[in-house]
Write a protein that holds these residues in place. Structure first.
Motif, PDB file in Angstrom:
ATOM      1  N   LEU A  20      51.992  15.902 -73.736  1.00 29.70           N
ATOM      2  CA  LEU A  20      52.042  14.655 -74.353  1.00 29.70           C
ATOM      3  C   LEU A  20      51.437  13.594 -74.053  1.00 29.70           C
ATOM      4  O   LEU A  20      50.866  12.582 -74.714  1.00 29.70           O
ATOM      5  CB  LEU A  20      53.490  14.667 -74.686  1.00 29.70           C
ATOM      6  N   LEU A  21      51.557  13.425 -72.685  1.00 34.01           N
ATOM      7  CA  LEU A  21      50.790  12.184 -71.933  1.00 34.01           C
ATOM      8  C   LEU A  21      49.568  12.137 -72.152  1.00 34.01           C
ATOM      9  O   LEU A  21      48.879  11.202 -72.531  1.00 34.01           O
ATOM     10  CB  LEU A  21      51.219  12.205 -70.444  1.00 34.01           C
ATOM     11  N   ALA A  22      48.555  13.580 -72.013  1.00 37.57           N
ATOM     12  CA  ALA A  22      47.418  13.614 -72.025  1.00 37.57           C
ATOM     13  C   ALA A  22      47.146  13.411 -73.461  1.00 37.57           C
ATOM     14  O   ALA A  22      46.028  12.688 -73.790  1.00 37.57           O
ATOM     15  CB  ALA A  22      46.698  15.024 -71.508  1.00 37.57           C
ATOM     16  N   ARG A  23      47.473  13.926 -74.258  1.00 37.36           N
ATOM     17  CA  ARG A  23      47.371  13.936 -76.087  1.00 37.36           C
ATOM     18  C   ARG A  23      47.202  12.101 -76.251  1.00 37.36           C
ATOM     19  O   ARG A  23      46.679  11.727 -77.106  1.00 37.36           O
ATOM     20  CB  ARG A  23      48.466  14.592 -76.789  1.00 37.36           C
ATOM     21  N   GLU A  24      48.586  11.506 -75.693  1.00 36.69           N
ATOM     22  CA  GLU A  24      48.476  10.144 -76.126  1.00 36.69           C
ATOM     23  C   GLU A  24      47.511   9.202 -75.498  1.00 36.69           C
ATOM     24  O   GLU A  24      46.994   8.378 -76.193  1.00 36.69           O
ATOM     25  CB  GLU A  24      50.047   9.580 -75.722  1.00 36.69           C
ATOM     26  N   ALA A  25      47.159   9.558 -74.190  1.00 37.18           N
ATOM     27  CA  ALA A  25      46.230   8.665 -73.630  1.00 37.18           C
ATOM     28  C   ALA A  25      44.986   9.151 -73.709  1.00 37.18           C
ATOM     29  O   ALA A  25      44.017   8.256 -74.269  1.00 37.18           O
ATOM     30  CB  ALA A  25      46.280   8.929 -72.089  1.00 37.18           C
ATOM     31  N   LEU A  26      44.556  10.225 -74.165  1.00 33.77           N
ATOM     32  CA  LEU A  26      43.043  10.602 -74.447  1.00 33.77           C
ATOM     33  C   LEU A  26      42.885  10.489 -75.927  1.00 33.77           C
ATOM     34  O   LEU A  26      41.731  10.266 -76.220  1.00 33.77           O
ATOM     35  CB  LEU A  26      42.617  11.842 -73.995  1.00 33.77           C
ATOM     36  N   GLY A  27      43.968  10.846 -76.747  1.00 34.23           N
ATOM     37  CA  GLY A  27      43.878  10.754 -77.996  1.00 34.23           C
ATOM     38  C   GLY A  27      43.610   9.583 -78.690  1.00 34.23           C
ATOM     39  O   GLY A  27      42.730   9.459 -79.812  1.00 34.23           O
ATOM     40  N   THR A  28      43.970   8.320 -77.983  1.00 34.30           N
ATOM     41  CA  THR A  28      44.132   7.120 -78.563  1.00 34.30           C
ATOM     42  C   THR A  28      42.946   6.287 -77.922  1.00 34.30           C
ATOM     43  O   THR A  28      42.920   5.047 -78.066  1.00 34.30           O
ATOM     44  CB  THR A  28      45.315   6.425 -78.330  1.00 34.30           C
ATOM     45  N   ALA A  29      42.094   7.058 -77.112  1.00 39.04           N
ATOM     46  CA  ALA A  29      40.990   6.485 -76.115  1.00 39.04           C
ATOM     47  C   ALA A  29      41.520   5.264 -75.370  1.00 39.04           C
ATOM     48  O   ALA A  29      40.758   4.214 -75.166  1.00 39.04           O
ATOM     49  CB  ALA A  29      39.978   6.256 -77.299  1.00 39.04           C
ATOM     50  N   SER A  30      42.667   5.559 -75.043  1.00 40.46           N
ATOM     51  CA  SER A  30      43.271   4.141 -74.042  1.00 40.46           C
ATOM     52  C   SER A  30      42.583   4.432 -72.516  1.00 40.46           C
ATOM     53  O   SER A  30      42.745   3.541 -71.757  1.00 40.46           O
ATOM     54  CB  SER A  30      44.725   4.027 -73.975  1.00 40.46           C
ATOM     55  N   ILE A  31      42.119   5.630 -72.434  1.00 37.57           N
ATOM     56  CA  ILE A  31      41.419   5.988 -71.020  1.00 37.57           C
ATOM     57  C   ILE A  31      40.588   7.432 -71.223  1.00 37.57           C
ATOM     58  O   ILE A  31      40.958   8.210 -72.178  1.00 37.57           O
ATOM     59  CB  ILE A  31      42.566   6.265 -69.846  1.00 37.57           C
ATOM     60  N   GLU A  32      39.596   7.279 -70.469  1.00 43.78           N
ATOM     61  CA  GLU A  32      38.661   8.582 -70.561  1.00 43.78           C
ATOM     62  C   GLU A  32      39.071   9.664 -69.685  1.00 43.78           C
ATOM     63  O   GLU A  32      39.769   9.416 -68.827  1.00 43.78           O
ATOM     64  CB  GLU A  32      37.292   8.090 -70.621  1.00 43.78           C
ATOM     65  N   ALA A  33      38.209  10.723 -69.813  1.00 37.06           N
ATOM     66  CA  ALA A  33      38.662  12.022 -69.046  1.00 37.06           C
ATOM     67  C   ALA A  33      38.444  11.881 -67.507  1.00 37.06           C
ATOM     68  O   ALA A  33      39.396  12.157 -66.720  1.00 37.06           O
ATOM     69  CB  ALA A  33      37.667  12.989 -69.542  1.00 37.06           C
ATOM     70  N   ALA A 200      39.378   1.713 -69.453  1.00 31.46           N
ATOM     71  CA  ALA A 200      40.749   1.855 -69.485  1.00 31.46           C
ATOM     72  C   ALA A 200      41.790   0.815 -69.881  1.00 31.46           C
ATOM     73  O   ALA A 200      41.498  -0.227 -69.271  1.00 31.46           O
ATOM     74  CB  ALA A 200      41.281   2.697 -68.273  1.00 31.46           C
ATOM     75  N   SER A 201      42.642   1.052 -70.494  1.00 36.03           N
ATOM     76  CA  SER A 201      43.696  -0.044 -70.851  1.00 36.03           C
ATOM     77  C   SER A 201      44.821   0.099 -69.655  1.00 36.03           C
ATOM     78  O   SER A 201      44.961   1.291 -69.222  1.00 36.03           O
ATOM     79  CB  SER A 201      44.139  -0.063 -72.289  1.00 36.03           C
ATOM     80  N   TYR A 202      45.935  -0.782 -69.995  1.00 36.81           N
ATOM     81  CA  TYR A 202      46.846  -0.792 -69.056  1.00 36.81           C
ATOM     82  C   TYR A 202      47.817   0.193 -69.400  1.00 36.81           C
ATOM     83  O   TYR A 202      48.434   1.055 -68.535  1.00 36.81           O
ATOM     84  CB  TYR A 202      47.656  -1.873 -68.890  1.00 36.81           C
ATOM     85  N   ALA A 203      47.855   0.548 -70.904  1.00 36.02           N
ATOM     86  CA  ALA A 203      48.450   1.702 -71.331  1.00 36.02           C
ATOM     87  C   ALA A 203      48.197   2.908 -70.878  1.00 36.02           C
ATOM     88  O   ALA A 203      48.862   4.000 -70.660  1.00 36.02           O
ATOM     89  CB  ALA A 203      48.636   1.507 -72.825  1.00 36.02           C
ATOM     90  N   GLY A 204      46.608   3.364 -70.976  1.00 31.29           N
ATOM     91  CA  GLY A 204      46.144   4.388 -70.569  1.00 31.29           C
ATOM     92  C   GLY A 204      46.308   4.565 -69.063  1.00 31.29           C
ATOM     93  O   GLY A 204      46.605   5.920 -68.625  1.00 31.29           O
ATOM     94  N   ILE A 205      46.316   3.522 -68.254  1.00 23.30           N
ATOM     95  CA  ILE A 205      46.527   3.811 -66.762  1.00 23.30           C
ATOM     96  C   ILE A 205      48.183   4.285 -66.545  1.00 23.30           C
ATOM     97  O   ILE A 205      48.258   5.130 -65.784  1.00 23.30           O
ATOM     98  CB  ILE A 205      46.045   2.519 -65.921  1.00 23.30           C
ATOM     99  N   ALA A 206      48.980   3.689 -67.239  1.00 25.75           N
ATOM    100  CA  ALA A 206      50.385   4.036 -67.044  1.00 25.75           C
ATOM    101  C   ALA A 206      50.710   5.485 -67.592  1.00 25.75           C
ATOM    102  O   ALA A 206      51.351   6.111 -66.767  1.00 25.75           O
ATOM    103  CB  ALA A 206      51.123   2.958 -68.112  1.00 25.75           C
ATOM    104  N   LEU A 207      49.985   5.783 -68.835  1.00 23.16           N
ATOM    105  CA  LEU A 207      50.239   7.213 -68.916  1.00 23.16           C
ATOM    106  C   LEU A 207      49.615   8.154 -67.930  1.00 23.16           C
ATOM    107  O   LEU A 207      50.267   9.188 -67.602  1.00 23.16           O
ATOM    108  CB  LEU A 207      49.621   7.659 -70.455  1.00 23.16           C
ATOM    109  N   ALA A 208      48.526   7.991 -67.337  1.00 26.36           N
ATOM    110  CA  ALA A 208      47.901   8.616 -66.375  1.00 26.36           C
ATOM    111  C   ALA A 208      48.748   8.809 -65.335  1.00 26.36           C
ATOM    112  O   ALA A 208      48.848   9.771 -64.626  1.00 26.36           O
ATOM    113  CB  ALA A 208      46.559   8.280 -65.926  1.00 26.36           C
ATOM    114  N   LEU A 209      49.348   7.474 -64.867  1.00 24.28           N
ATOM    115  CA  LEU A 209      50.267   7.449 -63.765  1.00 24.28           C
ATOM    116  C   LEU A 209      51.664   8.314 -63.763  1.00 24.28           C
ATOM    117  O   LEU A 209      51.968   9.093 -62.914  1.00 24.28           O
ATOM    118  CB  LEU A 209      50.790   5.984 -63.384  1.00 24.28           C
TER     119      LEU A 209
END
Length: 285
Positions: A20-33, A200-209
């Motif tokens: 779910l975290l990967a889907r939300e982060a990568l799917g919304t382009a808030s951070i890249e691979a 990367a957005s702050y949201a993307g970094i938070a999801l990756a963390l």
């Protein structure tokens, strides 16, 4: 057995959370691979190493010894980067089908080679669970991208290797920490690439963390501990529950619609898993 059940259930929740975290982060382009993978592994390594230091490292000739090994670390890195990169060109359903098919095939082939031969009832349970899993995600499966498919197959095989390396783990937290710390070395080029070419957005970094620290770092430690009570066949089979849990999580937290299709397929996946596990217990009695 009860302890193994609880540990396995928690590990599957962590696997589902990762999806779910990967889907939300990568799917919304808030951070890249590259950035997602680097943050995921590096954050997991830092927190796990801190926990390991707090508990005390084992010592040999007065020098600290880091548990884990480079083979498992390499498998962890390949799984993580291939998984992230594959989802850039694959849909969630197609990616899940390729990933879990690769994991199942790799682990079952290894188990058969090592003499872990399931009974007829276990095979029936597996067939029901896998068929229901395919039925669950089939509506979302499209024509797969060739490169994305190859990357997801590589990710599935690498995850199977990482899981198999953890069987018989004596120090799950320590070995997971050591694997993450070693995998961090492979992430250094990703860090440079992400800083130069990615945003990367702050949201993307938070999801990756969240993925790195909780769902991956702590989740994989629990999985290594659970593996001590599972056969290779059981470990492969039980992972089919992760997509069901992830789909349920999407319904609860991402406002996806609950359908009869999900209820039937999810019940059959979990029922098939339970049938196979109970068949194994009866065979041992």
């Amino acid at each position: 057995m009860q302890s193994t059940f609880v540990l396995t259930a928690v590990a599957m929740l962590a696997f589902a959370a990762n999806s779910l975290l990967a889907r939300e982060a990568l799917g919304t382009a808030s951070i890249e691979a590259a950035g997602y993978t680097a943050v995921r592994i590096l954050s997991g390594a830092l927190v796990l190493y801190a926990l390991l230091r707090r508990g005390g490292l084992s010592r040999d000739d007065a020098r600290p010894v880091l548990p884990g090994d480079w083979w498992a670390a390499a498998a962890l890195f390949v799984y993580a980067i291939a998984f992230s990169a594959a989802y850039l060109s694959l849909g969630a359903a197609t990616g899940a089908l390729i990933l879990f098919s690769s994991v199942q095939a790799s682990m079952l082939a290894w188990g058969l080679a090592k003499g872990d031969r399931p009974s007829g009832r276990e095979l029936i349970g597996f067939a029901v669970a896998f068929a229901a899993f395919v039925y669950l995600i089939l509506p979302g499966v499209g024509r797969p991208d060739p490169l994305g498919s190859v990357l997801m197959i590589a990710s599935g095989v690498a995850w199977a290797v990482y899981t198999l390396r953890g069987r018989g783990s004596r120090h799950p937290l320590g070995e997971t920490a050591g694997n993450f710390v070693r995998a961090s070395a492979f992430c250094l080029p990703l860090v440079a690439f992400a800083m130069l070419y990615e945003t990367a957005s702050y949201a993307g970094i938070a999801l990756a963390l969240a993925s790195g620290i909780v769902a991956s770092g702590l989740g994989y430690s629990i999985w290594y501990k659970a593996l001590r009570g599972l056969t290779t066949f059981q470990a492969a089979l039980i992972q089919l529950s992760a997509p069901v849990i992830a789909a349920l999580g999407a319904i609860l937290f991402l406002d996806e619609r609950l359908t009869l299709h999900f209820v039937v397929a999810g019940a059959c996946v979990l029922g098939g898993i339970a049938f196979a596990i109970l068949a194994k217990q009866k065979r041992q009695v």
